[in-house]
Design an enzyme around this catalytic site. Structure first.
Site, PDB file in Angstrom:
ATOM      1  CE  LYS A   1      -8.488  -8.879  -2.735  1.00  0.00           C
ATOM      2  NZ  LYS A   1      -9.656  -8.330  -2.090  1.00  0.00           N
TER       3      LYS A   1
ATOM      4  CE  LYS B   1     -15.021  -2.741   0.312  1.00  0.00           C
ATOM      5  NZ  LYS B   1     -13.713  -2.598   0.989  1.00  0.00           N
TER       6      LYS B   1
ATOM      7  CE  LYS C   1      -4.281  -1.779   2.006  1.00  0.00           C
ATOM      8  NZ  LYS C   1      -5.278  -1.630   3.070  1.00  0.00           N
TER       9      LYS C   1
HETATM   10  P1  ADP Z   1     -11.803  -4.828  -1.300  1.00  0.00           P
HETATM   11  O1  ADP Z   1     -10.651  -5.390  -2.068  1.00  0.00           O
HETATM   12  O2  ADP Z   1     -13.090  -4.905  -2.040  1.00  0.00           O
HETATM   13  O3  ADP Z   1     -11.510  -3.444  -0.743  1.00  0.00           O
HETATM   14  P2  ADP Z   1     -11.316  -5.770   1.339  1.00  0.00           P
HETATM   15  O4  ADP Z   1      -9.837  -5.878   1.133  1.00  0.00           O
HETATM   16  O5  ADP Z   1     -11.838  -4.613   2.139  1.00  0.00           O
HETATM   17  O6  ADP Z   1     -12.029  -5.788  -0.078  1.00  0.00           O
HETATM   18  O7  ADP Z   1     -11.842  -7.128   1.949  1.00  0.00           O
HETATM   19  C1  ADP Z   1     -13.027  -7.250   2.689  1.00  0.00           C
HETATM   20  C2  ADP Z   1     -13.345  -8.726   2.795  1.00  0.00           C
HETATM   21  O8  ADP Z   1     -13.828  -9.209   1.537  1.00  0.00           O
HETATM   22  C3  ADP Z   1     -12.147  -9.589   3.146  1.00  0.00           C
HETATM   23  O9  ADP Z   1     -12.573 -10.638   4.011  1.00  0.00           O
HETATM   24  C4  ADP Z   1     -11.702 -10.154   1.824  1.00  0.00           C
HETATM   25  O10 ADP Z   1     -11.036 -11.395   1.952  1.00  0.00           O
HETATM   26  C5  ADP Z   1     -13.032 -10.302   1.093  1.00  0.00           C
HETATM   27  N1  ADP Z   1     -12.870 -10.146  -0.347  1.00  0.00           N
HETATM   28  C6  ADP Z   1     -12.577  -8.986  -0.979  1.00  0.00           C
HETATM   29  N2  ADP Z   1     -12.539  -9.166  -2.308  1.00  0.00           N
HETATM   30  C7  ADP Z   1     -12.805 -10.475  -2.520  1.00  0.00           C
HETATM   31  C8  ADP Z   1     -12.889 -11.284  -3.697  1.00  0.00           C
HETATM   32  N3  ADP Z   1     -12.714 -10.747  -4.891  1.00  0.00           N
HETATM   33  N4  ADP Z   1     -13.193 -12.586  -3.556  1.00  0.00           N
HETATM   34  C9  ADP Z   1     -13.392 -13.115  -2.336  1.00  0.00           C
HETATM   35  N5  ADP Z   1     -13.313 -12.425  -1.190  1.00  0.00           N
HETATM   36  C10 ADP Z   1     -13.019 -11.118  -1.267  1.00  0.00           C
HETATM   37 NA    NA Z   2      -9.197  -3.103   0.100  1.00  0.00          NA
END
Ligand code: ADP
Ligand code: NA
Length: 329
Positions: free
Chosen positions: A197, A200, A114
């Site tokens: 993956k 958001k 990050k």
């Molecule tokens: P983002 O990448 O959307 O900001 P976060 O890092 O805040 O998501 O993760 C929030 C939760 O959602 C975590 O438990 C993460 O493992 C899960 N998560 C986020 N993106 C995915 C994905 N593409 N597939 C499965 N689980 C996900």
């Molecule tokens: Na994130």
């Protein structure tokens, strides 16, 4: 026998959760309510490790809480709250910072990733100590289990190390939490770049937000990257895009991928995308509707969150009182 206690949090960034958040994490939050004593929070303190617009952050936090309720988090069966409403997280975090080695914190790979994205000048001390606050989030509730994805494993290891360190230095105070790998958690890939993956924080064209309009969802799925072949079959290496669409379909419809391959035999990618858009829309429509209803009654939503914070604080306050006593305050 008391139920095992679980703590999990999610960042409010961008205002709407995406399909991967639900299928990889939030669906398990809902399921865990029956078998555990669950504490779930919207981690707004973590959100400001990167710059946020104040009005947008306030809005995103409420929209996130409303979505959690709409997805099935039930305040009668679990404790739902906003992290900044429970100042004990920060009181414990300071104590934990003073137990964390500088080099130990420096080894956290998420900070390296990050801070590289932010550039050296943009990275803050808050971003650096974020895993320690995360440790405090967990330990302040004496959580037995923490549902974690691969990307959070290192942070949970730090949490366990800090709990063990505190216990041996000051006397047994903390439950050392275990990682819980939720069964049935699916990893969802970005529709435009199926080698990474869905997130958001990535460009929205490849991300299906739960609060997208049905026409937007259909367009995103229609434009999903597949491959030049024609056969609808799961093959994560040769056909990551098609496999991802089948994974999403299967996770939402409850039909196995094998069953779906048979169902789509002899048909084209267009058919798969059209049906998947319907499956997704059918799932998200009531979630969107319920989210809107909850946001329309802001007083009630704030009451639910205030009640959650009060219940959370009853537990957190006890932990901090014991910790402060042991530290010598
Ligand atoms: P983002 O990448 O959307 O900001 P976060 O890092 O805040 O998501 O993760 C929030 C939760 O959602 C975590 O438990 C993460 O493992 C899960 N998560 C986020 N993106 C995915 C994905 N593409 N597939 C499965 N689980 C996900
Ligand atoms: Na994130």
């Amino acid at each position: 026998v008391p139920l095992p206690r679980v703590l999990s949090g999610i960042q409010p960034s961008a205002g709407s959760f995406q399909l991967g958040n639900y299928l990889g994490a939030l669906r398990q939050w809902v399921a865990l309510q029956d078998t555990t004593e669950a504490f779930y929070c919207v981690v707004d303190l973590h959100a400001i490790t990167l710059p946020q617009d104040p009005a947008e952050l306030r809005r995103s936090t409420l929209v996130s809480a409303a979505q959690l309720l709409a997805l099935g988090v039930d305040p009668a069966r679990s404790t739902l709250f906003v992290q900044s409403h429970v100042p004990e997280h920060l009181q414990l975090s300071w104590v934990m910072e003073c137990l964390t080695g500088f080099g130990e914190a420096g080894r956290m790979t998420q900070f390296k990733d990050k801070s590289q994205r932010e550039g050296t000048a943009g990275a803050t001390v808050g971003l650096f100590t974020y895993p320690v606050l995360q440790a405090a989030d967990i330990l302040v509730y004496q959580a037995d289990q923490v549902p974690v994805g691969e990307d959070q494993r290192q942070h949970l290891e730090l949490t366990r190390d800090l709990a063990t360190r505190f216990n041996s230095r000051f006397g047994t105070t903390f439950t050392v939490p275990a990682a819980y790998i939720p069964p049935g958690a699916a990893k969802i890939l970005d529709l435009q770049s199926p080698e990474r993956k869905m997130s958001k924080s990535l460009p929205p064209a490849g991300t299906v937000y739960l609060l997208d309009e049905p026409a937007v969802t259909a367009k995103k799925i229609r434009s999903a990257v597949t491959d030049t072949g024609r056969e609808i079959m799961a093959d994560a290496v040769a056909k990551p895009g098609v496999t991802n669409l089948l994974t999403i379909h299967s996770a939402l419809s409850g039909r196995s991928v094998r069953e779906l391959e048979e169902h789509f035999a002899g048909r084209g990618y267009g058919d798969l995308k059209k049906e998947l858009a319907e499956v997704v829309t059918e799932f998200v429509t009531p979630v969107r509707q319920r989210t809107t209803e909850l946001l329309d009654d802001r007083a009630e939503l704030e009451r639910i969150l205030a009640d959650g914070a009060q219940r959370a604080r009853e537990v957190a306050r006890q932990t901090v009182a014991e910790v402060y006593d042991r530290v010598g305050f």
